[in-house]
Design an enzyme around this catalytic site. Structure first.
Site, PDB file in Angstrom:
ATOM      1  N   GLY A  61       0.960  -0.544  -0.387  1.00 39.45           N
ATOM      2  CA  GLY A  61       0.045   0.081  -0.202  1.00 39.45           C
ATOM      3  C   GLY A  61       1.180   1.536  -0.304  1.00 39.45           C
ATOM      4  N   HIS A  62       2.026   1.650   1.011  1.00 41.92           N
ATOM      5  CA  HIS A  62       2.894   2.570   0.958  1.00 41.92           C
ATOM      6  C   HIS A  62       4.029   2.575  -0.256  1.00 41.92           C
ATOM      7  CE1 HIS A  62       2.821   0.947   5.415  1.00 41.92           C
ATOM      8  NE2 HIS A  62       2.208   2.806   5.422  1.00 41.92           N
TER       9      HIS A  62
END
Ligand code: PAF
Length: 277
Positions: A34-35
Site C-alpha cells: 500500500g505504501h
C-alpha cells in the site's frame, strides 16, 4: 537515496530542489505494498519523492497499540530504495516535537466526530499535529494518502485548507491481499489463519455494495450477525457515511457519494477498512 534524521539538514537539501516538484509520502514505517503504491504514484506525478518514517506518539490513544506498532527500518529503507524513493526523513521525537511531546488542538467539526474520531479520542489531533509539522518542513506540491484511512484523508484535506496551503492531497486506492484483506502494517501481527478470517471484513463491505438496494439498517444487521458469528472478530463500528462530510447517513442519498466504514478487532489487533459507493 538520501536519508536524513534531522530537519535542518533536510530543509537545506530541499532548498536545492529549485522549481522541481516534491511528492511527499508520510508513513509510520512497517512498509507494505500500500505504501509502495503511494511512492509509485508520487514518482509518476512529481520530480522528487520524499518519504517520512516516524511512529508518531501523539496519535496513539492506546499505549499497547503504540508499543506493539511494528518497526522495521532496515527493511523499509531497502524497499524504498528499490521503489526509487529519493529522500527519506526518519526523525527522532525531539526533532519534530522538541522537549514537549503533545498535540495541538484542532477543530475539524463533524469530520472528526464519528468513527475514528469517536473511538480514538485525540487521534486526529495527533495525526494533524505531525502532518502539519511535516508539511511545513517538506513543503510538497502533492502529498499522497491511502483511501484505507478514509476519514484521515478527509481530515488532511481540511488541515491543508486550515493551513491556507496549496498542497494537493492525492488519494490512492487501497491495496489488498489476494483474499481481499486491506494491506496494513498491523496485519504483520496476524497469523495466516487470522488474515484469512479478517478478510471477512472486506467480504462484508463487498456484500453491502452489491446489496445496496436492501437499505442501510438491513445491511447493518447482516454485517453485525455475520461478524458476530466469527468468534475471533469483534466489531467496533460499521458506519454508512457521506463521503465528503464523514457523517452517518440513515438512507442512501441519490446524488452524494457515500462510503461504508468498518473498524473491528481480530485477536486484539485493530483493523479498519471501507468501500466507496
Ligand atoms: O497514516 C499514517 O501512517 C499516519 O497516520 C501518518 C499520516 C503517517 C501520520 O503519522
Amino acid at each position: 537515496m538520501l536519508l536524513f534524521n534531522n530537519k535542518i539538514d533536510l530543509i537545506k537539501n530541499l532548498s536545492l530542489v529549485n522549481d522541481r516538484t516534491i511528492g511527499f509520502v508520510p508513513t509510520m514505517g512497517g512498509l507494505h505494498d500500500g505504501h509502495l503504491k503511494l511512492i509509485q504514484e508520487s514518482k509518476k506525478k512529481c520530480d522528487i519523492t520524499v518519504c517520512s518514517i516516524f511512529i508518531n506518539p501523539t496519535q496513539f490513544n492506546n499505549l499497547e497499540d503504540f508499543s506493539n506498532y511494528p518497526s522495521s527500518l532496515d527493511n523499509d529503507l531497502e524497499k524504498l530504495k528499490k521503489a526509487g524513493c529519493n529522500i527519506v526523513y526518519n526523525p527522532k521525537n525531539k526533532d519534530l516535537y522538541g522537549d514537549k511531546i503533545s498535540s495541538k488542538k484542532f477543530n475539524f467539526g463533524k469530520l472528526a466526530c464519528y468513527m475514528e474520531g469517536e473511538f480514538r479520542p485525540g487521534h486526529f489531533d495527533g495525526v494533524a499535529t505531525v502532518v502539519e509539522k511535516l508539511f511545513n518542513i517538506i513543503q510538497p506540491s502533492i502529498a499522497f494518502f491511502g483511501e484505507k484511512d478514509l476519514q484521515q484523508l478527509q481530515i488532511i484535506k481540511a488541515l491543508v485548507k486550515n493551513m491556507g496551503s496549496n498542497i494537493h492531497v492525492q488519494s490512492v486506492s487501497t491495496v489488498r491481499e489476494s483474499n481481499g484483506l486491506a494491506k496494513s502494517t498491523r496485519n504483520k501481527r496476524l497469523s495466516k489463519n487470522g488474515r484469512d478470517e479478517a478478510a471477512e471484513i472486506y467480504k462484508c463491505l463487498v456484500y453491502c455494495k452489491k446489496n445496496k438496494h436492501n437499505g442501510i439498517s438491513q445491511l447493518k444487521k447482516h454485517v453485525l450477525q455475520r461478524l458476530t458469528n466469527n468468534k475471533n472478530i469483534e466489531l467496533e463500528y460499521i458506519e454508512f457515511v457521506d463521503l465528503e462530510k464523514m457523517t452517518p447517513i440513515k438512507k442512501w442519498k441519490g446524488t452524494n457519494k457515500n462510503a461504508i466504514c468498518i473498524a473491528a478487532y481480530h485477536s486484539g489487533i485493530r483493523l479498519i477498512d471501507n468501500i466507496i459507493l
